[in-house]
Design an enzyme around this catalytic site. Structure first.
Site, PDB file in Angstrom:
ATOM      1  N   ASN A  79       0.832  -1.192   0.000  1.00  0.00           N
ATOM      2  CA  ASN A  79       0.000   0.000   0.000  1.00  0.00           C
ATOM      3  C   ASN A  79       0.872   1.249   0.000  1.00  0.00           C
ATOM      4  O   ASN A  79       1.959   1.271   0.556  1.00  0.00           O
ATOM      5  CB  ASN A  79      -1.007  -0.001   1.158  1.00  0.00           C
ATOM      6  CG  ASN A  79      -0.392  -0.165   2.528  1.00  0.00           C
ATOM      7  OD1 ASN A  79       0.510  -0.970   2.732  1.00  0.00           O
ATOM      8  ND2 ASN A  79      -0.901   0.577   3.489  1.00  0.00           N
ATOM      9  N   VAL A  80       0.395   2.273  -0.684  1.00  0.00           N
ATOM     10  CA  VAL A  80       1.111   3.538  -0.816  1.00  0.00           C
ATOM     11  C   VAL A  80       0.150   4.650  -0.427  1.00  0.00           C
ATOM     12  O   VAL A  80      -0.834   4.890  -1.125  1.00  0.00           O
ATOM     13  CB  VAL A  80       1.623   3.747  -2.264  1.00  0.00           C
ATOM     14  CG1 VAL A  80       2.356   5.080  -2.383  1.00  0.00           C
ATOM     15  CG2 VAL A  80       2.520   2.592  -2.694  1.00  0.00           C
ATOM     16  N   GLU A  81       0.440   5.302   0.706  1.00  0.00           N
ATOM     17  CA  GLU A  81      -0.439   6.351   1.209  1.00  0.00           C
ATOM     18  C   GLU A  81       0.013   7.733   0.743  1.00  0.00           C
ATOM     19  O   GLU A  81       1.081   7.895   0.164  1.00  0.00           O
ATOM     20  CB  GLU A  81      -0.479   6.317   2.739  1.00  0.00           C
ATOM     21  CG  GLU A  81      -1.119   5.071   3.286  1.00  0.00           C
ATOM     22  CD  GLU A  81      -1.179   5.044   4.798  1.00  0.00           C
ATOM     23  OE1 GLU A  81      -1.890   4.181   5.317  1.00  0.00           O
ATOM     24  OE2 GLU A  81      -0.531   5.875   5.464  1.00  0.00           O
ATOM     25  N   SER A 128      -3.053  13.283   1.671  1.00  0.00           N
ATOM     26  CA  SER A 128      -4.481  13.384   1.408  1.00  0.00           C
ATOM     27  C   SER A 128      -5.012  11.952   1.385  1.00  0.00           C
ATOM     28  O   SER A 128      -4.913  11.252   0.382  1.00  0.00           O
ATOM     29  CB  SER A 128      -4.717  14.069   0.059  1.00  0.00           C
ATOM     30  OG  SER A 128      -6.091  14.079  -0.230  1.00  0.00           O
ATOM     31  N   CYS A 183      -4.203   0.919  -2.444  1.00  0.00           N
ATOM     32  CA  CYS A 183      -4.071  -0.351  -1.737  1.00  0.00           C
ATOM     33  C   CYS A 183      -3.043  -1.268  -2.400  1.00  0.00           C
ATOM     34  O   CYS A 183      -2.785  -1.165  -3.604  1.00  0.00           O
ATOM     35  CB  CYS A 183      -5.421  -1.061  -1.695  1.00  0.00           C
ATOM     36  SG  CYS A 183      -6.715  -0.149  -0.852  1.00  0.00           S
ATOM     37  N   GLU A 195      -3.173  -4.403  -3.225  1.00  0.00           N
ATOM     38  CA  GLU A 195      -3.692  -5.249  -4.298  1.00  0.00           C
ATOM     39  C   GLU A 195      -3.731  -4.507  -5.624  1.00  0.00           C
ATOM     40  O   GLU A 195      -3.409  -5.051  -6.677  1.00  0.00           O
ATOM     41  CB  GLU A 195      -5.103  -5.754  -3.946  1.00  0.00           C
ATOM     42  CG  GLU A 195      -5.170  -6.581  -2.677  1.00  0.00           C
ATOM     43  CD  GLU A 195      -5.409  -5.766  -1.405  1.00  0.00           C
ATOM     44  OE1 GLU A 195      -5.937  -6.338  -0.441  1.00  0.00           O
ATOM     45  OE2 GLU A 195      -5.073  -4.563  -1.376  1.00  0.00           O
ATOM     46  N   CYS A 242     -10.251  -4.837   0.286  1.00  0.00           N
ATOM     47  CA  CYS A 242     -11.396  -3.942   0.470  1.00  0.00           C
ATOM     48  C   CYS A 242     -12.327  -4.047  -0.745  1.00  0.00           C
ATOM     49  O   CYS A 242     -11.989  -4.666  -1.754  1.00  0.00           O
ATOM     50  CB  CYS A 242     -10.919  -2.503   0.671  1.00  0.00           C
ATOM     51  SG  CYS A 242     -10.259  -1.714  -0.824  1.00  0.00           S
ATOM     52  N   CYS A 259     -10.802  -2.842  -4.033  1.00  0.00           N
ATOM     53  CA  CYS A 259      -9.813  -3.790  -4.561  1.00  0.00           C
ATOM     54  C   CYS A 259     -10.488  -5.039  -5.121  1.00  0.00           C
ATOM     55  O   CYS A 259     -10.046  -5.588  -6.127  1.00  0.00           O
ATOM     56  CB  CYS A 259      -8.806  -4.174  -3.482  1.00  0.00           C
ATOM     57  SG  CYS A 259      -7.629  -2.854  -3.140  1.00  0.00           S
TER      58      CYS A 259
END
Length: 193
Positions: free
Chosen positions: A85-87, A90, A96, A98, A131, A134
């Site tokens: 995952n890459v946040e 913002s 996510c 996947e 989720c 995904c």
């Protein structure tokens, strides 16, 4: 920091008569788990601190030259594509694990029919499924019988198929042919005119 991946024993599920679990061998399951655990360690999640790793096991019939990976395993790592995952500051802009893995695979040229299984892991004791967003994204490229192995932080796992995770799903196979949709739109325009 080196993370030791747990051993993923296929004895935790009832193997099929040929010794496979949803068509996945014990060796493939081990590498699928190791690779998603490794991907989790590379996740970028400074805001939620909730690390997720995903791995895609390519079908043996895939003829593309896969992108190289840095981890050597007994099962060729080139048969696995991973993502974490890459946040973003913002929050809604994050992606996510996947979708990162599948996006990487698609950019490398893989399409529906290329994937044998999916692995997903987090740092929690419970099992964490993809989720809703995904699930729909994966549905575009996975057959409904594709197994998705969900690993907890200890390496225990459960498995569900794409169809079980997204029942009554909407996928590319549901769309009518483009010519049929174009004709219906033209007929509607003619009725309004």
């Amino acid at each position: 920091m080196t993370t030791i991946s747990p051993s993923f024993s296929p004895a935790e599920a009832v193997p099929e008569k040929d010794g496979l679990i949803h068509g996945v061998s014990a060796e493939e399951l081990q590498v699928l788990g190791e690779q998603c655990f490794d991907a989790k360690t590379r996740a970028y999640c400074p805001y939620s601190l909730f690390r997720v790793g995903a791995s895609l096991l390519l079908s043996p019939s895939v003829t593309l030259t896969p992108i190289p990976t840095s981890t050597a395993t007994t099962y060729p790592a080139s048969h696995i594509i991973t993502g974490g995952n890459v946040e973003n500051a913002s929050y809604p802009v994050g992606t996510c694990a996947e979708r990162v893995a599948m996006g990487t695979a698609v950019l490398a040229g893989y399409r529906s029919g290329s994937f044998k299984a999916v692995g997903v892991t987090t740092d929690i004791a419970d099992f964490c499924s993809p989720c809703g967003m995904c699930r729909q994204f994966l549905r575009e490229f996975l057959a409904l019988d594709t197994p998705i192995f969900m690993f907890n932080k200890e390496g225990k796992w459960i498995v569900r198929t794409m169809g079980e995770l997204l029942p009554l799903s909407f996928g590319p196979d549901v769309l009518p042919p483009r010519e049929e949709m174009r004709k219906a739109q033209e007929e509607d325009k003619a009725k309004v005119a």
